[in-house]
Design a protein around this motif. Structure first.
Motif, mmCIF file in Angstrom:
data_model
loop_
_atom_site.group_PDB
_atom_site.id
_atom_site.type_symbol
_atom_site.label_atom_id
_atom_site.label_comp_id
_atom_site.label_asym_id
_atom_site.label_seq_id
_atom_site.Cartn_x
_atom_site.Cartn_y
_atom_site.Cartn_z
ATOM 1 N N CYS A 24 -34.775 -12.960 -9.827
ATOM 2 C CA CYS A 24 -34.969 -14.130 -9.014
ATOM 3 C C CYS A 24 -33.439 -14.867 -8.496
ATOM 4 N N ALA A 28 -33.016 -16.657 -4.925
ATOM 5 C CA ALA A 28 -32.434 -17.519 -4.395
ATOM 6 C C ALA A 28 -30.881 -18.161 -4.102
ATOM 7 N N CYS A 143 -37.135 -26.934 2.504
ATOM 8 C CA CYS A 143 -38.166 -26.338 1.497
ATOM 9 C C CYS A 143 -37.669 -24.353 1.019
ATOM 10 N N ALA A 146 -35.904 -26.123 -1.678
ATOM 11 C CA ALA A 146 -36.688 -26.082 -2.462
ATOM 12 C C ALA A 146 -37.134 -24.905 -3.473
ATOM 13 N N PHE A 147 -36.854 -23.709 -2.678
ATOM 14 C CA PHE A 147 -37.892 -22.994 -3.265
ATOM 15 C C PHE A 147 -36.965 -22.318 -3.914
ATOM 16 N N ALA A 149 -34.723 -23.503 -5.466
ATOM 17 C CA ALA A 149 -34.266 -24.177 -7.081
ATOM 18 C C ALA A 149 -35.766 -23.975 -7.921
ATOM 19 N N VAL A 150 -36.891 -23.670 -7.697
ATOM 20 C CA VAL A 150 -37.801 -23.507 -8.039
ATOM 21 C C VAL A 150 -36.691 -21.845 -9.041
ATOM 22 N N LEU A 151 -36.905 -21.233 -8.243
ATOM 23 C CA LEU A 151 -36.823 -20.144 -8.376
ATOM 24 C C LEU A 151 -35.163 -20.133 -9.627
ATOM 25 N N MET A 153 -34.568 -22.233 -11.591
ATOM 26 C CA MET A 153 -35.308 -23.176 -12.539
ATOM 27 C C MET A 153 -35.760 -22.150 -13.702
ATOM 28 N N TYR A 154 -37.232 -21.311 -13.314
ATOM 29 C CA TYR A 154 -38.103 -20.302 -13.048
ATOM 30 C C TYR A 154 -37.014 -19.347 -13.995
#
Length: 165
Positions: A24, A28, A143, A146-147, A149-151, A153-154
């Motif tokens: 991840c 990212a 996008c 943002a993806f 950042a989501v990765l 965080m996950y």
């Protein structure tokens, strides 16, 4: 014996979340780097192509200069060449010689210099359209960020496994 087996099973299972976490983070990082590096790589690809074109043109002009130096040396030192050039320029015809008419493409025109051949332009690298797309479309870059950042965080929250003491 049972404790050793459980420890070995826990160790075998503990590497999966760790590998998923690092995967991840690497994905990212790549998604984060693409929008920031795309404009710089696009400029580099264009400058590299222009440099290659300039190098090809420099070689062509250098060869043309060498040819003109040979003609200059012949004009200065070869009386036969000078006489032939003067005969062509003044359209002087010796009565003893016989002239054969030829097409314009085959005539020896000493007054007009031969055109300098231009080298074909280099094409840009294969990835240049993708770089242009990423540079010009801000919605896709947002996008991707943002993806990323989501990765991240996950990876930190979703893949975190508490360590038992």
């Amino acid at each position: 014996m049972k404790v050793a087996f459980e420890q070995r099973t826990n160790m075998e299972q503990s590497w999966v979340p760790s590998m998923a976490f690092w995967l991840c983070l690497f994905v990212a990082a790549a998604l984060f780097a693409i929008p920031f590096l795309a404009p710089k790589l696009l400029v580099h690809a264009r400058l590299s192509s222009r440099h290659d074109d300039n190098q090809a043109q420099l070689i062509t002009l250098s060869e043309h200069c060498e040819h003109l130096k040979i003609v200059q040396d012949a004009l200065q030192s070869d009386p036969g060449f000078q006489a032939e050039l003067a005969r062509i320029e003044f359209d002087a015809v010796n009565p003893a010689e016989q002239r054969i008419p030829v097409g314009n493409g085959l005539t020896l025109n000493a007054i007009a210099a031969a055109p300098i051949p231009t080298p074909p332009g280099n094409t840009l690298a294969w990835y240049t359209p993708l770089l242009e797309f990423l540079t010009n479309n801000q919605s896709y870059t947002h996008c991707m960020l943002a993806f990323a950042a989501v990765l991240v965080m996950y990876g930190f929250v979703g893949l975190h496994r508490p360590v038992a003491s």
